[in-house]
Design a protein around this motif. Structure first.
Motif, PDB file in Angstrom:
ATOM      1  N   PRO A 170     -13.179  11.474 -12.519  1.00  0.00           N
ATOM      2  CA  PRO A 170     -13.831  12.579 -13.229  1.00  0.00           C
ATOM      3  C   PRO A 170     -15.050  12.071 -13.996  1.00  0.00           C
ATOM      4  CG  PRO A 170     -11.734  12.040 -14.266  1.00  0.00           C
ATOM      5  CD  PRO A 170     -11.843  11.215 -13.017  1.00  0.00           C
ATOM      6  N   ARG A 171     -16.040  12.903 -14.083  1.00  0.00           N
ATOM      7  CA  ARG A 171     -17.267  12.518 -14.786  1.00  0.00           C
ATOM      8  C   ARG A 171     -17.005  12.408 -16.283  1.00  0.00           C
ATOM      9  NH1 ARG A 171     -22.233  11.917 -12.668  1.00  0.00           N
ATOM     10  NH2 ARG A 171     -22.251  12.350 -10.465  1.00  0.00           N
ATOM     11  N   VAL A 172     -17.612  11.425 -16.859  1.00  0.00           N
ATOM     12  CA  VAL A 172     -17.518  11.224 -18.296  1.00  0.00           C
ATOM     13  C   VAL A 172     -18.884  11.548 -18.864  1.00  0.00           C
ATOM     14  CG1 VAL A 172     -17.110   9.529 -20.126  1.00  0.00           C
ATOM     15  CG2 VAL A 172     -15.820   9.422 -17.985  1.00  0.00           C
ATOM     16  N   GLY A 173     -18.922  12.329 -19.913  1.00  0.00           N
ATOM     17  CA  GLY A 173     -20.192  12.706 -20.519  1.00  0.00           C
ATOM     18  C   GLY A 173     -20.882  11.505 -21.150  1.00  0.00           C
ATOM     19  N   ILE A 174     -22.149  11.634 -21.382  1.00  0.00           N
ATOM     20  CA  ILE A 174     -22.929  10.567 -22.006  1.00  0.00           C
ATOM     21  C   ILE A 174     -22.675  10.626 -23.504  1.00  0.00           C
ATOM     22  CG2 ILE A 174     -25.281   9.750 -22.407  1.00  0.00           C
ATOM     23  CD1 ILE A 174     -26.030  10.898 -19.719  1.00  0.00           C
ATOM     24  N   ALA A 175     -22.703   9.490 -24.152  1.00  0.00           N
ATOM     25  CA  ALA A 175     -22.467   9.419 -25.595  1.00  0.00           C
ATOM     26  C   ALA A 175     -23.468  10.305 -26.329  1.00  0.00           C
ATOM     27  CB  ALA A 175     -22.605   7.978 -26.077  1.00  0.00           C
ATOM     28  N   PRO A 176     -23.026  10.901 -27.425  1.00  0.00           N
ATOM     29  CA  PRO A 176     -23.924  11.793 -28.166  1.00  0.00           C
ATOM     30  C   PRO A 176     -25.140  11.008 -28.662  1.00  0.00           C
ATOM     31  CG  PRO A 176     -21.899  11.430 -29.384  1.00  0.00           C
ATOM     32  CD  PRO A 176     -21.735  10.782 -28.056  1.00  0.00           C
ATOM     33  N   GLN A 177     -26.271  11.685 -28.645  1.00  0.00           N
ATOM     34  CA  GLN A 177     -27.493  11.031 -29.086  1.00  0.00           C
ATOM     35  C   GLN A 177     -27.847  11.554 -30.460  1.00  0.00           C
ATOM     36  OE1 GLN A 177     -30.626  11.134 -26.340  1.00  0.00           O
ATOM     37  NE2 GLN A 177     -29.394  10.393 -24.644  1.00  0.00           N
ATOM     38  N   SER A 178     -28.373  10.662 -31.229  1.00  0.00           N
ATOM     39  CA  SER A 178     -28.785  11.086 -32.570  1.00  0.00           C
ATOM     40  C   SER A 178     -30.292  11.159 -32.610  1.00  0.00           C
ATOM     41  CB  SER A 178     -28.277  10.100 -33.619  1.00  0.00           C
ATOM     42  OG  SER A 178     -28.898   8.851 -33.415  1.00  0.00           O
TER      43      SER A 178
END
Length: 186
Positions: A170-178
């Motif tokens: 399953p695809r994992v989202g990209i880490a949140p960007q600040s």
């Protein structure tokens, strides 16, 4: 398959050269004749004259003109070596090259003793090349394309049987960007 394509183009080139040398020898050698007929510059006049001489003579004369350059209908595309090409574009290119080659032969014949220019030869030579191209090239290209598109695979051994569908991750989202950039350190 590239090796096979190279071999086909190389063999086509050698056969093309040999055929052109033969055609040059047949059409451009001086003939020792007591008289020469006038050049034929009226389309189809020579064909009508051949037909008036009887079916056997007409078949020999017209058939000879049709078959003189006919192998070019196959040899020119073989030298090109392209499998995926428009059939009409290939026919047009081949017929154009044949017409220009036949025109060159007819023009060279003006300076050869015993040889006469005949516009019907140009028409029949070009027609012979086009007919050969239509009959031979599409079938050969189809057969060669089948060999390229379906490479042979070795059969699977018993211990290498397929084990079902490949599992998916399953695809994992990209880490949140600040919005804040880290400060650079001195």
């Amino acid at each position: 398959m590239q090796r096979k394509g190279f071999r086909i183009r190389a063999a086509g080139g050698v056969l093309l050269l040999a055929h052109l040398l033969l055609v040059g020898w047949v059409t451009l050698r001086p003939l020792d004749v007591p008289w020469v007929s006038a050049p034929n510059l009226h389309p189809l006049a020579g064909i009508r004259a051949d037909l008036a001489l009887g079916p056997r003579t007409a078949a020999r004369q017209i058939g000879g003109a049709l078959t003189l350059l006919a192998p070019l209908g196959f040899l020119l595309p073989a030298v090109g070596g392209r499998l995926h090409v428009s059939p009409w574009g290939s026919l047009l290119r081949t017929a154009t090259v044949a017409a220009l080659l036949s025109l060159g032969i007819e023009l060279f014949q003006t300076g050869v003793p015993g040889q006469v220019v005949d516009v019907d030869s140009l028409l029949l030579n070009t027609l012979g090349v086009a007919l050969t191209h239509l009959v031979v090239v599409p079938a050969v290209r189809t057969r060669l394309r089948r060999g390229v598109e379906r490479p042979r695979r070795a059969p699977l051994r018993r211990e290498e049987r397929a084990q079902g569908p490949t599992p998916t991750i399953p695809r994992v989202g990209i880490a949140p960007q600040s919005d804040v950039l880290p400060a650079s350190r001195p």
